[in-house]
Scaffold this motif. Structure first.
Motif, PDB file in Angstrom:
ATOM      1  N   GLN A 140      53.125 -30.736 -61.613  1.00 27.53           N
ATOM      2  CA  GLN A 140      52.315 -31.834 -61.929  1.00 27.53           C
ATOM      3  C   GLN A 140      52.547 -33.296 -61.023  1.00 27.53           C
ATOM      4  OE1 GLN A 140      54.486 -31.490 -65.688  1.00 27.53           O
ATOM      5  NE2 GLN A 140      52.639 -32.028 -66.827  1.00 27.53           N
ATOM      6  N   TYR A 181      51.473 -37.412 -61.031  1.00 30.47           N
ATOM      7  CA  TYR A 181      51.145 -38.435 -62.039  1.00 30.47           C
ATOM      8  C   TYR A 181      51.251 -39.631 -61.320  1.00 30.47           C
ATOM      9  CZ  TYR A 181      52.077 -42.022 -65.969  1.00 30.47           C
ATOM     10  OH  TYR A 181      51.749 -43.046 -66.768  1.00 30.47           O
ATOM     11  N   GLU A 193      46.306 -48.195 -67.842  1.00 27.85           N
ATOM     12  CA  GLU A 193      47.185 -47.795 -68.890  1.00 27.85           C
ATOM     13  C   GLU A 193      46.412 -48.453 -70.210  1.00 27.85           C
ATOM     14  OE1 GLU A 193      49.764 -45.754 -69.008  1.00 27.85           O
ATOM     15  OE2 GLU A 193      50.565 -45.741 -67.035  1.00 27.85           O
ATOM     16  N   THR A 213      45.127 -42.128 -67.016  1.00 30.16           N
ATOM     17  CA  THR A 213      46.204 -42.062 -66.120  1.00 30.16           C
ATOM     18  C   THR A 213      45.890 -40.865 -65.225  1.00 30.16           C
ATOM     19  OG1 THR A 213      47.359 -40.360 -67.731  1.00 30.16           O
ATOM     20  CG2 THR A 213      48.250 -42.788 -67.584  1.00 30.16           C
ATOM     21  N   TYR A 214      46.187 -40.981 -64.071  1.00 31.62           N
ATOM     22  CA  TYR A 214      45.952 -39.821 -63.182  1.00 31.62           C
ATOM     23  C   TYR A 214      47.026 -38.710 -63.250  1.00 31.62           C
ATOM     24  CZ  TYR A 214      44.918 -37.521 -58.748  1.00 31.62           C
ATOM     25  OH  TYR A 214      44.584 -36.661 -57.477  1.00 31.62           O
ATOM     26  N   LYS A 215      46.811 -38.014 -64.103  1.00 28.71           N
ATOM     27  CA  LYS A 215      47.840 -36.912 -64.572  1.00 28.71           C
ATOM     28  C   LYS A 215      47.166 -35.504 -64.053  1.00 28.71           C
ATOM     29  CE  LYS A 215      51.509 -35.442 -67.591  1.00 28.71           C
ATOM     30  NZ  LYS A 215      51.891 -35.692 -69.147  1.00 28.71           N
ATOM     31  N   GLU A 223      44.873 -33.589 -66.920  1.00 21.70           N
ATOM     32  CA  GLU A 223      45.797 -33.533 -68.131  1.00 21.70           C
ATOM     33  C   GLU A 223      45.572 -34.586 -68.916  1.00 21.70           C
ATOM     34  OE1 GLU A 223      49.912 -31.821 -68.474  1.00 21.70           O
ATOM     35  OE2 GLU A 223      49.917 -31.935 -66.403  1.00 21.70           O
ATOM     36  N   ASN A 224      44.802 -35.549 -68.508  1.00 19.51           N
ATOM     37  CA  ASN A 224      44.275 -36.655 -69.228  1.00 19.51           C
ATOM     38  C   ASN A 224      42.856 -36.541 -69.779  1.00 19.51           C
ATOM     39  OD1 ASN A 224      42.841 -39.357 -69.441  1.00 19.51           O
ATOM     40  ND2 ASN A 224      45.060 -40.121 -69.688  1.00 19.51           N
ATOM     41  N   THR A 236      46.921 -43.298 -75.741  1.00 23.39           N
ATOM     42  CA  THR A 236      46.705 -42.638 -74.706  1.00 23.39           C
ATOM     43  C   THR A 236      45.758 -41.554 -74.615  1.00 23.39           C
ATOM     44  OG1 THR A 236      47.672 -41.508 -72.763  1.00 23.39           O
ATOM     45  CG2 THR A 236      48.761 -41.435 -74.799  1.00 23.39           C
ATOM     46  N   ASN A 294      46.372 -38.914 -72.620  1.00 24.49           N
ATOM     47  CA  ASN A 294      47.144 -37.895 -72.316  1.00 24.49           C
ATOM     48  C   ASN A 294      47.048 -36.686 -73.133  1.00 24.49           C
ATOM     49  OD1 ASN A 294      47.757 -38.991 -69.910  1.00 24.49           O
ATOM     50  ND2 ASN A 294      49.687 -39.559 -70.262  1.00 24.49           N
ATOM     51  N   TYR A 295      46.825 -35.388 -72.304  1.00 26.49           N
ATOM     52  CA  TYR A 295      46.662 -34.227 -73.048  1.00 26.49           C
ATOM     53  C   TYR A 295      47.907 -33.760 -74.042  1.00 26.49           C
ATOM     54  CZ  TYR A 295      46.068 -29.033 -74.006  1.00 26.49           C
ATOM     55  OH  TYR A 295      45.818 -27.797 -74.495  1.00 26.49           O
ATOM     56  N   ASP A 296      49.165 -33.936 -73.395  1.00 22.57           N
ATOM     57  CA  ASP A 296      50.418 -33.549 -74.165  1.00 22.57           C
ATOM     58  C   ASP A 296      50.728 -34.235 -75.190  1.00 22.57           C
ATOM     59  OD1 ASP A 296      50.969 -35.662 -72.007  1.00 22.57           O
ATOM     60  OD2 ASP A 296      52.322 -34.642 -71.255  1.00 22.57           O
TER      61      ASP A 296
END
Lengths: 509, 440
Positions: free
Chosen positions: A60, A62, A67, A72-74, A127-128, A188, A190-192
């Motif tokens: 990963q 990040y 924000e 985010t660049y994830k 992942e975002n 966010t 973010n996927y997770d």
């Protein structure tokens, strides 16, 4: 490490666009080929760094970006995205290799191809959700230009149609992503973070419909498919390879990644309808393909049929079916790549794609014997003949789905048989028969025109004989996805489930 | 010397035949093949490439007819002994009966070099044979079989064929068979049981001799044409055709016979004294059987005889080189694939250079030379038609319009052989195609 896959092509695209006009097309092509080759090698390097026993995101990266927006660049890679990244970089290299050395406006052409490659890689790695959307939308304009500038006679019409459909697709997906964040109250994209949130089933169903319709246009599913035949047929061969081989996979990837993970309960509820939809798409694609008189259009419709299998497998969402879905994505990409390349060669040499005009191309002296032989191989792979990649993928899909959705699976098996019908028609009329002595003054197929098809044929045969090299990367990730989807709503026939008590045991070795 | 006039005939109204242009060209002393420098170069180059394997064909055909004869296991019939390679051609060399070619009477040097090394390297004959790095005698045998199968051609002027059914022939053949199998009770026993089978084999061997003697003439004719062309001698296609017409008349009376040599003794199965001649007993049946007719070849197309895809009468067969599609798939005519392979070894440099410039260059040279061969055989057929017209009808510059009309009817009748729509001959015949230079 992963960013190289995105930014090396994109920066090269920018660099090529700024090159002086005096640089000849073949030099620009060579440069693009080298860069895409480096990307492919880097991808293979990542593949061997990848831990196949880890089902989660790996390697990963990040960087905080915005924000406030939740952007985010994830980046990260798992068992699904790693194989799709390989497919993307391989087909990009193949597409550049199969392009003409005298391509007009080469700086723009190769810049756009590399931009597409970087964008697709970004979408597979993101992942975002917002980052995914940005990369997803990055494809739109390059593909529009690639079709409208280097396309066939009706390229303007096809490109606009493609633009409208995919813009609607993007809007639906963005709206769904925004709704998910707003309704869950998340700060966010973010996927997770989002997969752990739960929404009421009714809301989930509504949002899932947005995802399915949005990505369904991209796949495309019947009746959202009408942009596809025009775009595939009017696009030049290298662009068609990317459209069918890579772009369509963004749709199935989106459904698997977001549809199943963000809305597992809704997925479980809608699964029977989705399975039926997949089966109808498969049968429709096959039946319409049989009626075609243009071999490129026939291949385009075959694509619709084969994408239906993926929806069926995703709907079944057994561990085996999900392995099959991803395997079918790879198989479809490779097989469609070889078919579009060969159809492009036939058109370039013979000057027509008309089934009623083509004949006798297998003639060893004045025909296109190797091209014809590879076309036969591509057709066999597409029809799921054992020993080839298409068989492996389709077999896993059918085996994995039959226990859950027997009728749609049987419909897909029928569709697979119909694939054999239209490929026999295609091959019989195109390759066999008598070569017309008065017309048969076709130019030779030169080495660099044969190479892409030979490489893809090798992959088809290798993975057909050694499927573990495909499924070993996919299986741990898809097994986890399958376990996260509630099985309660599915009409599973326990007698038909393979290893009902050992669903997490690796299936294929 | 016979000269066909190149002056256009204006005393008759224009022909209304569908090949009127070609009729007018024939009436003006021309060939069915248009007179262009490119055509001339192609046909002469091919004559040369054809003559070298032909030099092998005629020698081996006579060797089989005279020496191998009824050997039940003729494994080595294509392995030509030195005696036959050094056998003097009657129309070449210093001791020729009629010297047509200025070259050697023995086998052509290019042929000897090829027999030794082939396209690979020097190795035992048997290995060359197994690797197919050799002259394909199977082609010559197929031509002979076409002549045998299409018997009764050109009756009654062709006396050779009915003679094969005569009592005299049977008696001569019987003597030779008895002598050949002397001391071999098994074969003699078989002969007693199946005399007709042995007799039919003998007839076939007589056709071996017939074709061998025919090609013995044609090889030096083609070599000489090549030499004349190299010296800048021919001005156009009609010149080349006239040369052929003259040579046809010069050798028309050459005897056709079948002798067999058994233990040093000569058995005359068809003696020279029968008076069978080259033109009527060999050349005309050959052109008819090989250029026009042959037979539908198994494996190229499924013919349905019940819906008359195969003509009822053998005389209507149209599977010869004049109808052949160079792609041996599903066509009416049968391309001489093995001959094309043989000719490929002996192409003159100018023809190789020419083929490299067109189509796929070296990759489809075989097809290009096959089409050149087709052009050249249309020219040979034109020579035969003009020779027949000279022998049977009137000069082209005859002042009598009735005679000119008779000539025209003769030409039209000849070209009607390319017009039978009921059997698809109109489409199959390549007469139209050879009028175009870009038919390659």
């Amino acid at each position: 490490m992963l960013s190289i896959l995105i930014w090396l092509p994109i920066l090269t695209a920018a660099l090529i666009a700024c090159l002086p006009k005096s640089i000849p097309a073949h030099s620009i092509r060579l440069g693009a080929l080298i860069i895409s080759g480096i990307v492919l090698l880097w991808n293979l390097f990542i593949l061997f760094k990848f831990d196949i026993y880890n089902p989660g995101m790996q390697l990963q990266e990040y960087l905080p970006w915005n924000e406030t927006l939740g952007l985010t660049y994830k980046l990260g890679v798992d068992g699904i995205s790693i194989v799709l990244l390989i497919l993307n970089s391989l087909l990009t290299w193949i597409a550049i290799y199969s392009s003409s050395q005298q391509t007009e406006r080469p700086r723009l052409f190769y810049s756009l191809i590399l931009l597409v490659s970087g964008g697709v890689a970004g979408a597979f790695l993101a992942e975002n959700l917002l980052l995914f959307f940005l990369f997803y939308e990055l494809e739109l304009i390059p593909f529009y230009l690639l079709i409208s500038i280097w396309g066939g006679q009706k390229r303007g019409y096809a490109a606009i149609k493609f633009l409208i459909y995919t813009a609607v697709s993007g809007a639906l997906i963005l709206a769904t992503f925004l709704s998910v964040v707003w309704l869950t109250g998340s700060s966010t994209f973010n996927y997770d973070a989002l997969v752990t949130q739960t929404l009421p089933p009714a809301l989930q169903i509504t949002l899932l419909l947005g995802i399915i319709l949005g990505f369904g246009i991209k796949i495309p599913l019947v009746p959202l498919h009408t942009w596809l035949p025009d775009a595939y047929v009017e696009a030049s061969a290298p662009v068609a390879i990317l459209l069918g081989g890579v772009l369509a996979k963004l749709g199935t990837y989106g459904i698997l990644r977001f549809g199943t993970a963000l809305f597992p309960q809704a997925w479980s509820i809608l699964a029977p309808s989705l399975a039926t939809w997949g089966a109808v798409s498969a049968v429709y694609g096959a039946v319409v393909a049989i009626a075609q008189k243009d071999i490129k259009r026939m291949v385009a419709y075959s694509s619709i049929g084969h994408m239906g299998y993926i929806l069926l497998a995703a709907a079944a969402s057994t561990p085996l079916a999900l392995v099959g879905a991803v395997a079918q994505m790879i198989s479809h990409g490779i097989i469609l790549g070889i078919l579009f390349h060969l159809v492009g060669v036939v058109e370039a040499k013979v000057g027509t794609r008309e089934l009623n005009v083509l004949n006798g191309l297998m003639n060893p002296i004045r025909g296109l014997p190797l091209t014809s032989a590879l076309l036969v191989l591509g057709g066999m792979a597409s029809a799921g003949i054992p020993g080839m990649m298409g068989f492996v993928a389709e077999f896993i899909v059918f085996q994995g789905s039959f226990s859950v959705f027997p009728i749609p699976t049987l419909m897909c098996i029928v569709s697979s048989a119909l694939t054999a019908v239209y490929f026999v028609i295609l091959i019989n009329r195109t390759c066999f028969g008598k070569l017309d002595n008065n017309l048969a003054y076709y130019p030779k197929v030169v080495w660099h025109e044969k190479m892409p098809a030979l490489i893809l044929a090798s992959v088809i045969l290798f993975l057909g004989i050694q499927p573990t090299w495909l499924v070993r990367w996919i299986e741990p990730t898809t097994t986890v996805i399958a376990t996260n989807i509630p099985a309660l709503e599915k009409a599973v026939n326990p007698q038909l489930v393979l290893n009902p008590n050992k669903q997490h045991v690796p299936i294929i070795r | 010397m016979v000269q066909t006039s190149n002056q256009p005939v204006t005393k008759l109204p224009p022909s209304t035949h569908e090949f009127a242009d070609i009729i007018h060209r024939l009436e003006a002393g021309g060939s069915m093949l248009p007179d262009t420098p490119e055509n001339l170069m192609q046909i002469i180059g091919i004559y040369k490439a054809y003559a070298v394997p032909m030099d092998f064909y005629w020698r081996d055909l006579l060797y089989i007819a005279e020496r191998v004869f009824l050997n039940p296991l003729p494994f080595f019939k294509y392995f030509l002994p030195k005696e036959y390679l050094e056998r003097h051609n009657h129309y070449a060399g210093d001791d020729a009966d009629l010297r047509i070619w200025r070259g050697e009477a023995t086998a052509h040097p290019e042929l000897l070099a090829f027999i030794e090394k082939g396209e690979t390297f020097k190795m035992p004959k048997l290995l060359h044979h197994w690797f197919h790095d050799r002259i394909n005698m199977e082609f010559a045998e197929a031509c002979m079989q076409a002549m045998l199968w299409h018997r009764h051609m050109y009756a009654p002027v062709n006396q050779f064929d009915p003679y094969l059914d005569s009592e005299e022939y049977k008696a001569n053949a019987h003597k030779a068979i008895q002598a050949y199998f002397q001391g071999n009770p098994v074969m003699l026993g078989l002969y007693k049981l199946f005399p007709d089978m042995f007799l039919e084999q003998c007839r076939q061997l007589s056709y071996y001799a017939n074709l061998g003697l025919f090609w013995e003439v044609m090889a030096p004719v083609f070599f000489e044409m090549s030499d004349i062309y190299d010296e800048g001698g021919f001005k156009g296609v009609p010149d080349a055709m006239n040369f052929l017409v003259n040579k046809i008349f010069a050798v028309a009376g050459r005897p056709i016979y079948h002798h067999v040599y058994i233990r040093g003794e000569c058995y005359e199965i068809i003696p020279k004294s029968k008076g069978f001649t080259w033109l009527y007993e060999a050349a005309l049946p050959y052109v008819e059987a090989v250029f026009y007719r042959t037979a539908p070849f198994r494996g190229t197309k499924s013919y349905n005889a019940q819906v008359r895809q195969v003509p009822d009468k053998q005389e209507d067969f149209h599977y010869g080189i004049l109808y052949a599609d160079v792609f041996p798939v599903g066509t009416a005519g049968i391309p001489p694939t093995l001959l094309m392979q043989d000719m490929l070894h002996f192409l003159p440099p100018y023809l190789v250079k020419y083929y490299k410039k067109h189509c796929r260059g070296e990759d489809d040279m075989l097809i290009q030379l096959g089409i050149s061969f087709q052009r050249s055989m249309y020219n040979v057929t034109s020579a035969v038609i003009q020779a027949l017209r000279t022998a049977l009808l009137y000069p082209l510059d005859d002042p009598n319009p009735k005679h000119l009309q008779a000539n025209r009817e003769f030409f039209e009748a000849q070209l009607n052989r390319f017009c039978r729509p009921e059997y698809g001959m109109r489409d199959a015949a390549k007469l139209r195609d050879i009028q175009r230079q870009n038919y390659r």
